[in-house]
Motif scaffolding. Sequence first.
Motif, mmCIF file in Angstrom:
data_model
loop_
_atom_site.group_PDB
_atom_site.id
_atom_site.type_symbol
_atom_site.label_atom_id
_atom_site.label_comp_id
_atom_site.label_asym_id
_atom_site.label_seq_id
_atom_site.Cartn_x
_atom_site.Cartn_y
_atom_site.Cartn_z
ATOM 1 N N GLY B 3 0.820 -1.146 0.162
ATOM 2 C CA GLY B 3 -0.004 -0.080 -0.087
ATOM 3 C C GLY B 3 0.875 1.226 0.030
ATOM 4 O O GLY B 3 2.014 1.086 -0.159
ATOM 5 N N VAL B 4 0.227 2.417 0.055
ATOM 6 C CA VAL B 4 0.788 3.678 0.155
ATOM 7 C C VAL B 4 1.536 3.777 1.594
ATOM 8 O O VAL B 4 0.949 3.200 2.546
ATOM 9 N N ILE B 5 2.923 4.191 1.576
ATOM 10 C CA ILE B 5 3.569 4.360 2.707
ATOM 11 C C ILE B 5 3.892 5.770 3.004
ATOM 12 O O ILE B 5 4.298 6.485 2.333
ATOM 13 N N ARG B 22 7.055 12.262 4.212
ATOM 14 C CA ARG B 22 7.306 11.442 3.013
ATOM 15 C C ARG B 22 6.167 10.637 2.550
ATOM 16 O O ARG B 22 5.518 10.136 3.503
ATOM 17 N N CYS B 23 6.248 9.876 1.433
ATOM 18 C CA CYS B 23 5.267 9.294 0.814
ATOM 19 C C CYS B 23 5.990 8.161 -0.337
ATOM 20 O O CYS B 23 6.720 8.672 -1.027
ATOM 21 N N LYS B 24 5.662 7.057 0.058
ATOM 22 C CA LYS B 24 5.950 6.177 -1.278
ATOM 23 C C LYS B 24 4.684 5.555 -1.780
ATOM 24 O O LYS B 24 4.076 4.862 -0.982
ATOM 25 N N PRO B 25 4.525 5.757 -2.891
ATOM 26 C CA PRO B 25 3.143 5.349 -3.557
ATOM 27 C C PRO B 25 3.044 3.838 -4.038
ATOM 28 O O PRO B 25 4.207 3.355 -3.674
ATOM 29 N N ILE B 26 2.189 3.440 -4.357
ATOM 30 C CA ILE B 26 2.016 1.813 -4.615
ATOM 31 C C ILE B 26 2.707 1.732 -6.104
ATOM 32 O O ILE B 26 2.607 2.431 -7.077
ATOM 33 N N SER B 73 8.646 6.586 -7.069
ATOM 34 C CA SER B 73 8.608 5.686 -6.005
ATOM 35 C C SER B 73 8.705 6.542 -4.700
ATOM 36 O O SER B 73 8.793 5.824 -3.469
ATOM 37 N N PHE B 74 8.969 7.886 -4.991
ATOM 38 C CA PHE B 74 8.906 8.747 -3.924
ATOM 39 C C PHE B 74 8.542 10.318 -3.803
ATOM 40 O O PHE B 74 8.911 10.922 -5.012
ATOM 41 N N PHE B 103 -5.343 5.737 -0.346
ATOM 42 C CA PHE B 103 -4.651 6.781 0.675
ATOM 43 C C PHE B 103 -3.484 5.849 1.539
ATOM 44 O O PHE B 103 -3.902 4.619 1.989
ATOM 45 N N GLY B 104 -2.695 6.601 1.963
ATOM 46 C CA GLY B 104 -1.875 6.268 2.897
ATOM 47 C C GLY B 104 -2.358 6.579 4.301
ATOM 48 O O GLY B 104 -3.478 7.084 4.405
#
Lengths: 110, 112
Positions: B3-5, B22-26, B73-74, B103-104
Motif C-alpha cells: 500500500g501507500v507508505i 514522506r510518501c512512497k506510492p503503490i 517511488s518517492f 490513501f496512505g
Amino acid sequence: RKEVEQDPGPFNVPEGATVAFNCTYSNSASQSFFWYRQDCRKEPKLLMSVYSSGNEDGRFTAQLNRASQYISLLIRDSKLSDSATYLCVVISTGFQKLVFGTGTRLLVSP
Amino acid sequence: DAGVIQSPRHEVTEMGQEVTLRCKPISGHNSLFWYRQTMMRGLELLIYFNNNVPIDDSGMPEDRFSAKMPNASFSTLKIQPSEPRDSAVYFCASSLRRGAEYFGPGTRLTVT
C-alpha cells in the motif's frame, strides 16, 4: 457555496435498519462520482463508484440524479461495522481532481 | 502489496521549524496526491503529480509549502516555516485511474 455538500449527521440507526445519504454538487459539468468511507482516525477508502444508471454492491446502492445534481448512497441491513464517515466525491471535467464532501457520519447501534 | 507508505506517522514540532513528510506510492501507480484534512475544512487536495510531474498545485496554501517527486517511488511535502494553523492530518494517495485513489495512513502533524 461549497462544490460538494453533505449533511454531516450523525445518523444514528439500529442494526438492520436501512439508511440513505444524499450529496449535492454545484458544478453541472461534473462527470465522475464516488463514495468513499473513512473510519475514525483512518484513511479514506473507496467504497464504490456511482454510475448514471445506478449501481449496487451487496447491501450498498448508489444513484445519480443529474437533473437535480445529487448522488445518494443507500445502505440496507445496517451492520455495526458500517459505522463510519461516508464521503461524497466528485470529479469535474477539465479539472481532473477529486473534490471531497466533508462527509456524513453514520453510527449503527446494537 | 504494502500500500501507500507515509512517514512519519506523527510529528510534533514547534512553530518556525521545517517539517518534511514522506510518501512512497503503490508501485505502478502513475499519479500521486497530497491531501490535508482538518475538522473545519475537511479533505483538501494540495497538489497532484502525474508521471512525477506536478499537474495542479493550486491547493498549496502558500509559499511555505512545497512538494517534490524526484522519482516514481518517492515524494515529499515540506513546510518551512511551520505554523500552528498547519496542524492537520496529511494524506498521500496514489492511483492508476482517477477516482480510485489509495490513501496512505496519514501523518498527524501538530505544530505548537
